[in-house]
Design an enzyme around this catalytic site. Structure first.
Site, PDB file in Angstrom:
ATOM      1  N   SER A 124      95.163  66.957  25.699  1.00  0.00           N
ATOM      2  CA  SER A 124      95.095  67.866  24.719  1.00  0.00           C
ATOM      3  C   SER A 124      96.043  67.079  23.649  1.00  0.00           C
ATOM      4  CB  SER A 124      95.804  69.097  24.920  1.00  0.00           C
ATOM      5  OG  SER A 124      96.354  69.750  23.931  1.00  0.00           O
ATOM      6  N   TYR A 148     102.908  74.397  29.114  1.00  0.00           N
ATOM      7  CA  TYR A 148     101.742  73.874  29.336  1.00  0.00           C
ATOM      8  C   TYR A 148     101.458  72.409  28.714  1.00  0.00           C
ATOM      9  CZ  TYR A 148      96.720  72.989  27.403  1.00  0.00           C
ATOM     10  OH  TYR A 148      95.761  72.659  27.396  1.00  0.00           O
ATOM     11  N   LYS A 152     100.528  68.453  30.810  1.00  0.00           N
ATOM     12  CA  LYS A 152      99.350  67.628  30.144  1.00  0.00           C
ATOM     13  C   LYS A 152      99.942  66.313  30.221  1.00  0.00           C
ATOM     14  CE  LYS A 152      95.866  70.220  30.000  1.00  0.00           C
ATOM     15  NZ  LYS A 152      94.846  70.121  30.779  1.00  0.00           N
ATOM     16  N   ASN A 197      94.327  84.496  22.344  1.00  0.00           N
ATOM     17  CA  ASN A 197      95.517  83.756  21.735  1.00  0.00           C
ATOM     18  C   ASN A 197      95.131  83.022  20.418  1.00  0.00           C
ATOM     19  OD1 ASN A 197      97.598  84.665  23.508  1.00  0.00           O
ATOM     20  ND2 ASN A 197      96.576  83.292  24.892  1.00  0.00           N
ATOM     21  N   LEU A 199      92.763  81.231  17.343  1.00  0.00           N
ATOM     22  CA  LEU A 199      92.197  81.604  16.186  1.00  0.00           C
ATOM     23  C   LEU A 199      90.668  82.170  16.281  1.00  0.00           C
ATOM     24  CD1 LEU A 199      92.696  82.422  13.186  1.00  0.00           C
ATOM     25  CD2 LEU A 199      91.781  79.944  12.702  1.00  0.00           C
ATOM     26  N   GLY A 293     106.750  77.701  17.245  1.00  0.00           N
ATOM     27  CA  GLY A 293     106.204  76.531  17.955  1.00  0.00           C
ATOM     28  C   GLY A 293     105.044  76.050  17.075  1.00  0.00           C
TER      29      GLY A 293
HETATM   30  P1  NAD Z   1      89.005  77.460  30.768  1.00  0.00           P
HETATM   31  O1  NAD Z   1      90.013  78.290  31.229  1.00  0.00           O
HETATM   32  O2  NAD Z   1      87.778  78.239  30.173  1.00  0.00           O
HETATM   33  O3  NAD Z   1      88.344  76.483  31.895  1.00  0.00           O
HETATM   34  C1  NAD Z   1      89.294  75.970  33.060  1.00  0.00           C
HETATM   35  C2  NAD Z   1      88.652  76.428  34.323  1.00  0.00           C
HETATM   36  O4  NAD Z   1      89.746  76.048  35.263  1.00  0.00           O
HETATM   37  C3  NAD Z   1      88.354  77.863  34.574  1.00  0.00           C
HETATM   38  O5  NAD Z   1      87.112  77.950  34.880  1.00  0.00           O
HETATM   39  C4  NAD Z   1      89.370  78.376  35.613  1.00  0.00           C
HETATM   40  O6  NAD Z   1      88.741  79.228  36.498  1.00  0.00           O
HETATM   41  C5  NAD Z   1      89.287  76.805  36.477  1.00  0.00           C
HETATM   42  N1  NAD Z   1      90.657  76.809  37.054  1.00  0.00           N
HETATM   43  C6  NAD Z   1      92.026  77.154  36.697  1.00  0.00           C
HETATM   44  N2  NAD Z   1      92.686  76.656  37.769  1.00  0.00           N
HETATM   45  C7  NAD Z   1      92.077  76.412  38.856  1.00  0.00           C
HETATM   46  C8  NAD Z   1      92.304  75.734  40.126  1.00  0.00           C
HETATM   47  N3  NAD Z   1      93.859  75.692  40.592  1.00  0.00           N
HETATM   48  N4  NAD Z   1      91.258  75.376  40.956  1.00  0.00           N
HETATM   49  C9  NAD Z   1      90.263  75.430  40.421  1.00  0.00           C
HETATM   50  N5  NAD Z   1      89.621  75.826  39.455  1.00  0.00           N
HETATM   51  C10 NAD Z   1      90.811  76.132  38.494  1.00  0.00           C
HETATM   52  O7  NAD Z   1      89.322  76.530  29.810  1.00  0.00           O
HETATM   53  P2  NAD Z   1      88.784  75.657  28.785  1.00  0.00           P
HETATM   54  O8  NAD Z   1      89.310  75.994  27.381  1.00  0.00           O
HETATM   55  O9  NAD Z   1      87.214  75.252  29.342  1.00  0.00           O
HETATM   56  O10 NAD Z   1      89.782  74.273  29.131  1.00  0.00           O
HETATM   57  C11 NAD Z   1      89.297  73.043  30.063  1.00  0.00           C
HETATM   58  C12 NAD Z   1      90.460  72.103  29.994  1.00  0.00           C
HETATM   59  O11 NAD Z   1      90.646  71.509  28.749  1.00  0.00           O
HETATM   60  C13 NAD Z   1      91.740  72.694  30.435  1.00  0.00           C
HETATM   61  O12 NAD Z   1      92.420  71.894  31.558  1.00  0.00           O
HETATM   62  C14 NAD Z   1      92.558  72.743  29.289  1.00  0.00           C
HETATM   63  O13 NAD Z   1      93.970  72.916  29.588  1.00  0.00           O
HETATM   64  C15 NAD Z   1      92.118  71.692  28.353  1.00  0.00           C
HETATM   65  N6  NAD Z   1      92.212  71.735  26.968  1.00  0.00           N
HETATM   66  C16 NAD Z   1      91.542  73.077  26.591  1.00  0.00           C
HETATM   67  C17 NAD Z   1      91.678  73.089  25.022  1.00  0.00           C
HETATM   68  C18 NAD Z   1      91.283  74.313  24.284  1.00  0.00           C
HETATM   69  O14 NAD Z   1      91.514  74.698  23.319  1.00  0.00           O
HETATM   70  N7  NAD Z   1      90.189  75.059  25.075  1.00  0.00           N
HETATM   71  C19 NAD Z   1      92.431  72.148  24.188  1.00  0.00           C
HETATM   72  C20 NAD Z   1      92.797  71.073  24.846  1.00  0.00           C
HETATM   73  C21 NAD Z   1      92.876  71.069  26.015  1.00  0.00           C
HETATM   74  N1  UDP Z   2      96.317  81.487  14.035  1.00  0.00           N
HETATM   75  C1  UDP Z   2      96.619  82.739  13.282  1.00  0.00           C
HETATM   76  N2  UDP Z   2      96.214  83.989  13.738  1.00  0.00           N
HETATM   77  C2  UDP Z   2      95.839  83.979  15.126  1.00  0.00           C
HETATM   78  C3  UDP Z   2      95.794  82.716  15.965  1.00  0.00           C
HETATM   79  C4  UDP Z   2      96.098  81.503  15.314  1.00  0.00           C
HETATM   80  O1  UDP Z   2      96.804  82.467  11.968  1.00  0.00           O
HETATM   81  O2  UDP Z   2      95.565  85.051  15.639  1.00  0.00           O
HETATM   82  C5  UDP Z   2      96.496  80.033  13.436  1.00  0.00           C
HETATM   83  C6  UDP Z   2      97.573  79.117  13.987  1.00  0.00           C
HETATM   84  O3  UDP Z   2      99.060  79.545  13.377  1.00  0.00           O
HETATM   85  C7  UDP Z   2      97.206  78.026  13.596  1.00  0.00           C
HETATM   86  C8  UDP Z   2      95.607  78.118  13.804  1.00  0.00           C
HETATM   87  O4  UDP Z   2      95.504  79.527  13.614  1.00  0.00           O
HETATM   88  O5  UDP Z   2      97.559  77.399  12.559  1.00  0.00           O
HETATM   89  C9  UDP Z   2      94.822  77.700  15.108  1.00  0.00           C
HETATM   90  O6  UDP Z   2      95.605  78.240  16.139  1.00  0.00           O
HETATM   91  P1  UDP Z   2      95.108  78.222  17.647  1.00  0.00           P
HETATM   92  O7  UDP Z   2      96.175  79.077  18.268  1.00  0.00           O
HETATM   93  O8  UDP Z   2      93.576  78.430  17.819  1.00  0.00           O
HETATM   94  O9  UDP Z   2      95.410  76.812  17.885  1.00  0.00           O
HETATM   95  P2  UDP Z   2      96.488  75.819  18.025  1.00  0.00           P
HETATM   96  O10 UDP Z   2      97.769  76.354  17.484  1.00  0.00           O
HETATM   97  O11 UDP Z   2      97.063  75.854  19.547  1.00  0.00           O
HETATM   98  O12 UDP Z   2      96.098  74.615  17.762  1.00  0.00           O
END
Ligand code: NAD
Ligand code: UDP
Length: 336
Positions: A124, A148, A152, A197, A199, A293
Site C-alpha cells: 500500500s 495496519y 504492510k 471508512n 471516501l 493521521g
Molecule cells: P478486502 O477486505 O475486500 O479483501 C481481503 C480479503 O481477504 C477478504 O475477502 C477477506 O475475507 C480475506 N481475508 C482476510 N483475512 C484472511 C485470512 N486470515 N485468511 C484468508 N482470507 C482472509 O480488501 P481489498 O480492498 O480487496 O484489499 C486486498 C488487499 O489489498 C489487502 O491486503 C489490503 O490491505 C490491500 N490494500 C487495499 C487497499 C484498498 O484501499 N482497498 C489499498 C492498499 C492496499
Molecule cells: N474523507 C472524507 N470523508 C470521509 C472519508 C474520507 O473527507 O468520510 C477524505 C480523507 O480525509 C482523505 C480522502 O477523503 O482526504 C480519502 O480518504 P480514504 O479514507 O478513502 O483514503 P486514505 O485516506 O486512506 O487515502
C-alpha cells in the site's frame, strides 16, 4: 498449473479473478470470508462464464494452506488476504499483526516447502508514511503511522529478506494508491461491512440514500480547494496491473516494490462534484475537523510500473465514478 489468490473473494481480489479467468488462467481462490460474501463466486461466473476453484481457508492455519498446496499444482500466488481497516488496527493491533504478519509468514513457509517461489503481494502507498512529498517514488524512505501500515511494511521487509536469502524467489510488492470503481457489469464491487471508512463507498451510500450526509474531513489543507488530495485508481486497472506483474515474475528475480497509481491527484470536493454529475443525485456534505493521521496530498510517481511492467492506467475519474455508481445503484445493499 494454477494461480492461488489469497483473499480472492474480496474487493480487489474478485476483480483480479475476473481478469485472470478472462485470460484463460486456472484460478484457485483461498479466502476465510472474514470480509467477503460467497455470492461473489456466482457473480464472477456470471461475468466470465467460468468458475474459479474456491477453498474456504485461513492463512493463519498451516493445515488449510498445506491442503490447498497439496490439492493443486500452484505456480504463483497473489497475496491479497489481510485485514485493512486503519482505525480498527489501532484498536485491535494484535489481531492485525497476527492475521496479516503471522498469516503471511505461514503462507511464505508453505510456498517455500512446495517450491512455489513466485509472489505478488498487496502492499500500500501507506508505507510512504507522512514525511515524503508527492509524487511518491519507490526509492523514498518508508515508515508507518498505524498498526495496519506497520503490517504492510513488515511484510515488505520480510519479503526483501526472503529474496536476499534465496535467489529463486521472484516477488513484486505492489503499492496500491486509492482503488475505487467497480466492474463495468455492475455485478462486483466494494462491499464494506458497517459504515464505510473510505471516501468513495461513503459517498456512494449517501447518493443511494443509505447515509444522510458526507463529513468532509478538513477544508484547510494546503491543496487547491483545501480538501485532501488522493490518487484514485480504477480497480479494473489495478487488477490488470496484477496480471502484468504475474507475467513479469518469470524473468524478474528478487524483490521489487512498484507503485500502482495514476500519477494524478483529486480532491474530496472534486470527487463529490463528479459523483453528483454521474448519479444525478445530491450529495449533502458538511465540513468537519481533519481526521487524525490524514495528510494533505498523496499521489504516485507511476513511471516504474510503465517501464518494468508495461502497465499504465486506462480508465479516468469519470469512468471510476460512473462504475462505482452503477455497482451501488444495482446493489444498494451490497451482496445481501
Ligand atoms: P478486502 O477486505 O475486500 O479483501 C481481503 C480479503 O481477504 C477478504 O475477502 C477477506 O475475507 C480475506 N481475508 C482476510 N483475512 C484472511 C485470512 N486470515 N485468511 C484468508 N482470507 C482472509 O480488501 P481489498 O480492498 O480487496 O484489499 C486486498 C488487499 O489489498 C489487502 O491486503 C489490503 O490491505 C490491500 N490494500 C487495499 C487497499 C484498498 O484501499 N482497498 C489499498 C492498499 C492496499
Ligand atoms: N474523507 C472524507 N470523508 C470521509 C472519508 C474520507 O473527507 O468520510 C477524505 C480523507 O480525509 C482523505 C480522502 O477523503 O482526504 C480519502 O480518504 P480514504 O479514507 O478513502 O483514503 P486514505 O485516506 O486512506 O487515502
Amino acid at each position: 498449473m494454477s494461480l492461488l489468490l489469497t483473499g480472492g473473494m474480496g474487493y480487489i481480489g474478485s476483480h483480479t479473478v475476473v481478469e485472470l479467468l478472462s485470460r484463460d488462467q486456472d484460478v484457485v481462490i483461498f479466502d476465510n470470508l472474514a470480509n467477503a460474501s460467497e455470492a461473489v463466486l456466482t457473480r464472477i461466473e456470471q461475468i466470465t462464464s467460468r468458475k474459479p476453484h474456491f477453498v474456504k481457508g485461513d492463512i493463519c492455519s498451516r493445515e488449510d494452506l498445506e491442503q490447498v498446496f497439496s490439492n493443486f499444482n500452484i505456480e504463483a500466488v497473489i497475496h491479497f488476504a489481510g485485514l485493512k481497516a486503519v482505525g480498527e488496527s489501532t484498536e485491535i493491533p494484535l489481531s492485525y499483526y497476527h492475521n496479516n504478519v503471522s498469516g503471511s509468514v505461514n503462507l511464505f513457509e508453505v510456498m517455500a516447502k512446495h517450491h512455489c517461489k513466485r509472489l505478488v503481494f498487496s502492499s500500500s502507498a501507506t508505507v510512504y508514511g507522512e514525511h515524503n512529498q508527492s509524487p511518491l517514488v519507490e526509492t523514498m524512505p518508508t515508515s508507518a503511522t498505524n498498526p495496519y501500515g506497520q503490517t504492510k511494511l513488515m511484510i515488505e521487509h520480510i519479503l526483501q529478506d526472503l529474496a536476499k536469502s534465496d535467489p529463486q524467489w521472484s516477488i513484486v510488492n505492489l503499492r496500491y494508491f486509492n482503488p475505487i470503481g467497480a466492474h463495468q457489469s455492475g455485478l462486483i464491487g466494494e462491499n464494506p461491512k458497517g459504515i464505510p471508512n473510505n471516501l468513495l463507498p461513503y459517498v456512494a451510500q449517501v447518493a443511494v440514500g443509505r447515509l444522510a450526509q458526507l463529513s468532509v474531513f478538513g477544508d484547510d489543507y494546503d491543496t487547491p480547494d483545501g480538501t485532501g488530495v488522493r490518487d484514485y485508481i480504477h480497480v479494473v486497472d489495478l487488477a490488470k496491473g496484477h496480471v502484468k506483474a504475474l507475467n513479469k515474475l518469470t524473468d524478474l528475480p528478487g524483490c521489487h516494490a512498484i507503485n500502482l497509481g495514476t500519477g494524478n491527484g483529486t480532491s474530496v470536493l472534486e470527487i463529490v462534484e463528479t459523483f453528483k454529475a454521474a448519479s444525478g443525485k445530491d450529495i449533502p456534505y458538511q465540513i468537519v475537523p481533519r481526521r487524525a493521521g490524514d495528510i494533505a496530498t498523496v499521489f504516485a510517481e507511476a513511471s516504474k510500473a510503465k517501464e518494468l511492467l508495461n502497465w499504465q492506467t486506462e480508465l479516468d475519474l469519470s469512468a471510476m465514478i460512473a462504475d462505482t455508481w452503477r455497482w451501488q445503484s444495482m446493489n444498494p445493499n451490497g451482496y445481501e
